[in-house]
Design an enzyme around this catalytic site. Structure first.
Site, PDB file in Angstrom:
ATOM      1  N   GLU A   1      35.638  58.066   9.465  1.00 13.13           N
ATOM      2  CA  GLU A   1      35.902  59.499   9.321  1.00 13.13           C
ATOM      3  C   GLU A   1      35.905  59.906   7.849  1.00 13.13           C
ATOM      4  O   GLU A   1      35.369  60.948   7.484  1.00 13.13           O
ATOM      5  CB  GLU A   1      37.241  59.864   9.966  1.00 13.13           C
ATOM      6  CG  GLU A   1      37.173  59.812  11.478  1.00 13.13           C
ATOM      7  CD  GLU A   1      38.465  60.267  12.136  1.00 13.13           C
ATOM      8  OE1 GLU A   1      38.425  60.677  13.296  1.00 13.13           O
ATOM      9  OE2 GLU A   1      39.530  60.196  11.494  1.00 13.13           O
TER      10      GLU A   1
ATOM     11  N   ASP B   1      37.234  63.990   9.825  1.00 13.11           N
ATOM     12  CA  ASP B   1      37.582  64.146  11.234  1.00 13.11           C
ATOM     13  C   ASP B   1      37.184  65.544  11.722  1.00 13.11           C
ATOM     14  O   ASP B   1      36.624  65.712  12.807  1.00 13.11           O
ATOM     15  CB  ASP B   1      39.100  63.923  11.372  1.00 13.11           C
ATOM     16  CG  ASP B   1      39.646  64.338  12.713  1.00 13.11           C
ATOM     17  OD1 ASP B   1      39.497  63.563  13.665  1.00 13.11           O
ATOM     18  OD2 ASP B   1      40.208  65.446  12.810  1.00 13.11           O
TER      19      ASP B   1
END
Lengths: 241, 241
Positions: free
Chosen positions: A134, A64
């Site tokens: 992610e 992320d």
């Protein structure tokens, strides 16, 4: 092709998995265990130590951050005359759970994710794909470094699958998003105008967004419409929509 | 020392600025205009195009992202057995405005920041330094790339100035932070227990944190104390404390 890659693709015991990854990602992965970890949802993970599971959640945290950084640079350079408010908003559209879920689906991640269907609620299933996306970025980063990850994201993902200029035009309509979500989950949604506090500007409108009677968001603005929008946005945030 | 660096430090017309930066940062900067931009607050910026100012805000957006990514990796590797919740919380303490302000002050950024004192409110002044710190990271990244920025942050900043293990132990106490802020700004703060909505779990406590009578945060938890904490956290967020 270097010998290591030839071995991985054609002779190693993992050659099938390597080929699947190569087809999905466009490059030959190095450390396979990182990629396996990236696709393992916590419902299918085992305890490796007290309280620690070998799921993709830690990689998701790392990925992320790396994704946020790469997208920040792409937008910084693509829009030299836009301010940081514009850049922040556009980035959050690109990395929204919704957008990442779609991306991961397009890339065919579904076939690779390990999860236990029985342990998943209907709402969690929706973010499985985006979470894995992610986590994959985290894996690529640890496996190949920042510059490789950046060029993978820019060339194989963003240029190929993300229409930045269309996202730029879409205004996220939190009110309709919230209403749709409530309809889908059979919940009541109300927006109530409530009294202002003592000493508050009398021109301010305060709106509460309540889901099944529970206050989920509060908005204060100088128009009722904007107060509702803000309350809906806060509620979406609180509900993880 | 390469010729370019010798020229920059001893002969170029900017040698004084180059030396100041070298002393503060520990390396010889390449593109000086990036560093000048990083230290220019919007109160001292000029319009370069309709609505666009040559202030450090865009660099701050980029630097914030790069910093988040570097700190994520540092924590990911430093705490191999902690989950993503732990990592997220610890990172937010490290990159908090408060911590970055202190860091920037320690590093001596005050002497470099260009700003117009008349255009600044007392609250904004507080984040000048932290904002410039993030913008500087953006400048270093554009000037020298990710790996350089990472090793600059790890070796010159984090190892030298950030006590991660102490931050790990500190629990951010939003309630006392909010109360202190209100005292400093002569504002009333109240925490009120309010009624739950229809159909809401009767064991839930709902607390409103109001500043000068304005509801700034709402917390719902299964204990009154935790509901207050959450309401205070939301209020701190809303007030940018």
């Amino acid at each position: 092709m270097p010998v290591g890659r030839i071995y991985k693709l054609y002779f190693s015991p993992n050659r099938k998995y390597v080929k699947v990854l190569k087809n999905l990602l466009g490059f030959v992965p190095g450390n396979l265990s990182l990629y396996r970890l990236a696709f393992r949802h916590k419902s299918a993970a085992q305890n490796v130590k007290k309280g620690v599971k070998n799921s993709n959640e830690r990689l998701e945290f790392l990925g992320d951050a790396v994704l946020g950084s790469v997208v920040a640079e792409v937008l910084f350079k693509l829009y030299p005359y836009e301010d940081e408010g514009f850049l922040t908003e556009l980035r959050s559209k690109i990395v929204s759970r919704n957008n990442l879920n779609q991306l991961a689906r397009k890339l065919g991640f579904e076939q690779l994710i390990e999860y236990d269907n029985r342990a998943l609620g209907p709402t969690r299933q929706g973010s499985l794909l985006g979470d894995a996306f992610e986590a994959l970025i985290g894996a690529v980063y640890l496996d190949k470094g920042y510059d490789f990850t950046k060029s993978f994201l820019v060339n194989n993902i963003i240029k190929a699958h993300v229409d930045i200029h269309t996202l730029e035009q879409t205004e996220t309509n939190f009110k309709s998003k919230l209403i749709e979500w409530c309809q889908r989950h059979s919940k009541d949604i109300t927006f109530d105008l409530v009294e202002n506090g003592d000493g508050e500007n009398t021109k301010l409108f305060t709106v509460q967004a309540s889901v099944d009677g529970q206050i989920m968001g509060l908005g204060k603005e100088f128009s009722k419409k904007n107060a509702e929008k803000l309350a809906a946005e806060k509620a979406c945030e609180a509900l993880g929509i």
